[in-house]
Design a protein around this motif. Structure first.
Motif, PDB file in Angstrom:
ATOM      1  N   THR A 256       0.848  -1.193   0.000  1.00 20.94           N
ATOM      2  CA  THR A 256       0.000   0.000   0.000  1.00 20.94           C
ATOM      3  C   THR A 256       0.885   1.245   0.000  1.00 20.94           C
ATOM      4  OG1 THR A 256      -1.724  -1.153   1.241  1.00 20.94           O
ATOM      5  CG2 THR A 256      -1.811   1.250   1.236  1.00 20.94           C
ATOM      6  N   ILE A 257       0.626   2.142  -0.951  1.00 24.57           N
ATOM      7  CA  ILE A 257       1.375   3.394  -1.058  1.00 24.57           C
ATOM      8  C   ILE A 257       0.382   4.534  -0.889  1.00 24.57           C
ATOM      9  CG2 ILE A 257       2.847   4.834  -2.511  1.00 24.57           C
ATOM     10  CD1 ILE A 257       3.650   2.243  -3.992  1.00 24.57           C
ATOM     11  N   GLU A 258       0.554   5.320   0.169  1.00 24.45           N
ATOM     12  CA  GLU A 258      -0.344   6.438   0.435  1.00 24.45           C
ATOM     13  C   GLU A 258       0.260   7.745  -0.063  1.00 24.45           C
ATOM     14  OE1 GLU A 258      -1.225   6.303   4.623  1.00 24.45           O
ATOM     15  OE2 GLU A 258      -2.638   4.630   4.369  1.00 24.45           O
ATOM     16  N   GLU A 259      -0.523   8.812   0.044  1.00 20.90           N
ATOM     17  CA  GLU A 259      -0.088  10.120  -0.438  1.00 20.90           C
ATOM     18  C   GLU A 259       1.201  10.570   0.228  1.00 20.90           C
ATOM     19  OE1 GLU A 259      -1.976  14.491  -0.041  1.00 20.90           O
ATOM     20  OE2 GLU A 259      -3.072  13.139  -1.393  1.00 20.90           O
ATOM     21  N   GLN A 260       2.110  11.112  -0.579  1.00 26.51           N
ATOM     22  CA  GLN A 260       3.381  11.649  -0.077  1.00 26.51           C
ATOM     23  C   GLN A 260       3.966  12.563  -1.135  1.00 26.51           C
ATOM     24  OE1 GLN A 260       6.299   8.116   0.095  1.00 26.51           O
ATOM     25  NE2 GLN A 260       4.296   7.159  -0.206  1.00 26.51           N
ATOM     26  N   LEU A 261       4.655  13.608  -0.681  1.00 23.51           N
ATOM     27  CA  LEU A 261       5.166  14.626  -1.581  1.00 23.51           C
ATOM     28  C   LEU A 261       6.684  14.765  -1.446  1.00 23.51           C
ATOM     29  CD1 LEU A 261       2.450  17.370  -0.950  1.00 23.51           C
ATOM     30  CD2 LEU A 261       2.512  15.690  -2.803  1.00 23.51           C
ATOM     31  N   ASN A 262       7.252  15.572  -2.356  1.00 24.51           N
ATOM     32  CA  ASN A 262       8.664  15.954  -2.314  1.00 24.51           C
ATOM     33  C   ASN A 262       9.599  14.747  -2.330  1.00 24.51           C
ATOM     34  OD1 ASN A 262       7.854  18.664  -2.158  1.00 24.51           O
ATOM     35  ND2 ASN A 262       7.768  18.589   0.077  1.00 24.51           N
ATOM     36  N   LEU A 263       9.315  13.796  -3.210  1.00 23.93           N
ATOM     37  CA  LEU A 263      10.186  12.641  -3.381  1.00 23.93           C
ATOM     38  C   LEU A 263      11.277  13.013  -4.377  1.00 23.93           C
ATOM     39  CD1 LEU A 263       7.423   9.891  -3.679  1.00 23.93           C
ATOM     40  CD2 LEU A 263       8.870  10.343  -1.681  1.00 23.93           C
TER      41      LEU A 263
END
Length: 216
Positions: A141-148
């Motif tokens: 499961t991959i949830e919302e995340q930013l600035n990768l």
């Protein structure tokens, strides 16, 4: 205060004021790279060049086809792309992918040399949404995340018939969760990898090629 000391003090103040006035001007010259397109753009599409792979504790997730689409035809400092996958495996076992309306963001942030830029990407999802990857035994499961970071963007100015772009992803900080019977165990992990490259092109409403490039 002697005349010489007073003159020196005024000179130092003048230098300070001049520097303070020049600093904002210098800062203003720094431009943020932006996605730009020729006339008639209706969509941006991306198709993988170097196979996109997610490196996870349970094994590698990869697909025969991995595409990106922006049907909104929006240019600017960030693009929101809808990914689609087919012919996928997770840890060598046939896998399904449910995007659940999650999308990827791509954003160039700095110029490294002419026509080359560094930037970042993100995962955005509806409230409560997430990406689900499953091989039947293990679910990722991959949830919302930013600035990768980081993503490298390159203009293909010699591309025919129209200019396009190459995006190369080298993410090593993807956060994800494993549940079920998974190699590498279950729980939350914070060092997932996401590598690969895509050629991204512009199209008109009738499928004609449209110039697409990054400018600064």
């Amino acid at each position: 205060m002697s005349h010489s000391h007073r003159s020196l003090g005024l000179a130092m103040i003048a230098v300070f004021v001049a520097g303070a006035m020049l600093a904002p001007a210098a800062h203003a010259e720094e431009k943020t790279p932006t996605f730009t397109a020729g006339e008639g753009l209706a969509r941006e599409t991306g198709s993988q060049v170097e196979q996109q792979q997610f490196t996870l504790a349970t094994g590698t997730f990869k697909c025969k086809e991995a595409n990106l689409t922006d049907k909104a035809a929006v240019t600017g400092m960030m693009l929101i792309m809808e990914p689609s996958y087919s012919g996928c495996t997770l840890g060598g076992v046939t896998a399904t992918v449910s995007m659940n309306e999650c999308k990827y963001t791509f954003e160039p942030t700095s110029t490294t040399e002419p026509d080359k830029y560094m930037g970042r990407m993100g995962v955005i999802c509806p409230v409560g949404g997430s990406i689900k990857i499953s091989n039947g035994a293990c679910t990722v499961t991959i949830e919302e995340q930013l600035n990768l970071e980081a993503v490298e963007f390159e203009n293909n100015t010699a591309a025919e018939p129209k200019k396009d772009e190459k995006w190369t992803t080298n993410i090593k900080s993807l956060v994800y969760m494993q549940t079920g019977t998974c190699s590498g165990g279950t729980g939350i992990f914070a060092s997932g990898g996401m590598m690969g490259s895509e050629t991204v092109k512009g199209e008109s409403a009738v499928g004609e090629p449209v110039d697409l490039w990054i400018g600064d």
